[in-house]
Design a protein around this motif. Structure first.
Motif, PDB file in Angstrom:
ATOM      1  N   ILE A 217      50.180  25.820  47.737  1.00  0.00           N
ATOM      2  CA  ILE A 217      49.279  25.774  48.885  1.00  0.00           C
ATOM      3  C   ILE A 217      47.883  25.412  48.385  1.00  0.00           C
ATOM      4  N   LEU A 218      47.308  24.366  48.949  1.00  0.00           N
ATOM      5  CA  LEU A 218      45.945  23.967  48.637  1.00  0.00           C
ATOM      6  C   LEU A 218      45.094  24.149  49.895  1.00  0.00           C
ATOM      7  N   ILE A 219      43.909  24.750  49.731  1.00  0.00           N
ATOM      8  CA  ILE A 219      43.003  24.965  50.854  1.00  0.00           C
ATOM      9  C   ILE A 219      41.782  24.080  50.669  1.00  0.00           C
ATOM     10  N   VAL A 220      41.424  23.320  51.696  1.00  0.00           N
ATOM     11  CA  VAL A 220      40.235  22.474  51.628  1.00  0.00           C
ATOM     12  C   VAL A 220      39.333  22.770  52.825  1.00  0.00           C
ATOM     13  N   ALA A 221      38.070  23.027  52.555  1.00  0.00           N
ATOM     14  CA  ALA A 221      37.086  23.251  53.615  1.00  0.00           C
ATOM     15  C   ALA A 221      36.671  21.907  54.207  1.00  0.00           C
TER      16      ALA A 221
END
Length: 319
Positions: A217-221
């Motif tokens: 899982i990658l989170i990007v703002a």
């Protein structure tokens, strides 16, 4: 002071209704007449102002959004627009205004204070990007909304052995992405406050694969780039196939958490007290678990930023 008003402006945030309720009932408790301004600064200019009683704010503490509604108002940025807003308040004998919102809303409150209308700001934004306060209304609720989405997406990522990129809101602040990423166990978190390196992300993905990990899982703002842009960079650099989820405005809605309801109640009540103390151009907030107030001018100084320690911890725990 006998009459005060309250408005909500800018993007809505869970907890705004709880804050409105607190302002109205605290005001009535203190012997004040309390008015609601509908549709933010636009409604102020148009005179959409109604007196509220205790019953007007009944059964709203648990509701998301804002019963007073909100809008963007470029006209209020002009001297003529503000002058009309001041006139509408003066015509009704309203002597103070509580503004619930984010940075843009605070700038309007500051301008009104400079023109003779005592204003107090209450921080209402899921972005948690108001300088001077540790937390803003709506941040905790939005955080839990994002965590819930991450948990559900991880189920699918596990089932199909895929890498998912989740884009979250936050404007130019990375608090929501960072906190959600740590709480959701993300492998990489991209936030505006820190430089990102696609090669480092790829290295982390390889490390996970090397120890038998089947999904990531990658989170990007949103203040960094779109999730789709990141997906294309990973594919171009390493041929990594990903799936993209953009959570969007689902993050702004929903019933506020208990924390946001209590915070809103404290903020709203303190805002009334500040007005009764005869002060203007002030914001309320929370520092070190205590409700405080401070000059609005401090909000517009350079933002203190997110927790460096939490960001480093996220990298240490995602090996």
């Amino acid at each position: 002071m006998k009459k005060i008003a309250v408005l909500t402006s800018g993007g809505d945030a869970p907890g705004m209704n709880a804050a409105i309720r607190a302002v109205v009932r605290k005001g009535i408790f203190e012997g004040l007449d309390v008015f609601g301004v509908y549709n933010g600064y636009q409604g102020l200019i148009e005179g959409k102002i109604e007196r509220l009683d205790a019953g007007s704010v009944g059964d709203i503490i648990q509701k998301g959004g804002t019963m007073l509604h909100s809008s963007r108002c470029p006209e209020f940025k002009t001297p003529e627009g503000r002058a009309e807003g001041v006139r509408q308040l003066s015509e009704r004998g309203i002597e103070g205004l509580i503004v619930i919102g984010g940075d843009g809303s605070y700038r309007g409150a500051q301008a009104l204070s400079q023109e003779g209308v005592p204003c107090v700001g209450v921080p209402g934004t899921i972005d948690n990007d108001i300088n001077g306060t540790d937390y803003t209304l709506g941040f905790d609720t939005a955080l839990n909304t994002v965590i819930d989405a991450i948990d559900k997406i991880r189920d699918t990522a596990t089932s199909h052995e895929r890498t998912f990129i989740i884009e979250v809101m936050g404007r130019d602040a990375g608090d929501l992405a960072l906190w959600a990423g740590v709480a959701g166990g993300a492998e990489s978190i991209l936030i505006p406050e820190k430089p990102h390196d696609v090669d480092e992300i790829i290295t982390r993905l390889r490390q996970g694969t090397g120890r038998g990990k089947k999904h990531s899982i990658l989170i990007v703002a949103e203040g960094v780039m779109t999730a789709q842009d990141l997906a294309e960079k990973l594919k171009e650099a390493e041929g990594i196939e990903t799936r993209v989820s953009v959570l969007g405005h689902i993050q702004r809605g929903g019933s506020p958490t208990g924390r946001d309801r209590v915070l809103a109640s404290k903020f709203g009540a303190r805002a009334v007290e500040v007005l009764l103390e005869g002060r203007a151009g002030v914001a309320v907030g929370m520092r070190n678990h205590a409700v405080i107030d401070y000059p609005l001018t401090e909000v517009f100084s350079r933002r203190e930023g997110m927790e460096d320690g939490l960001y480093e911890l996220s990298k240490e725990l995602s090996i």
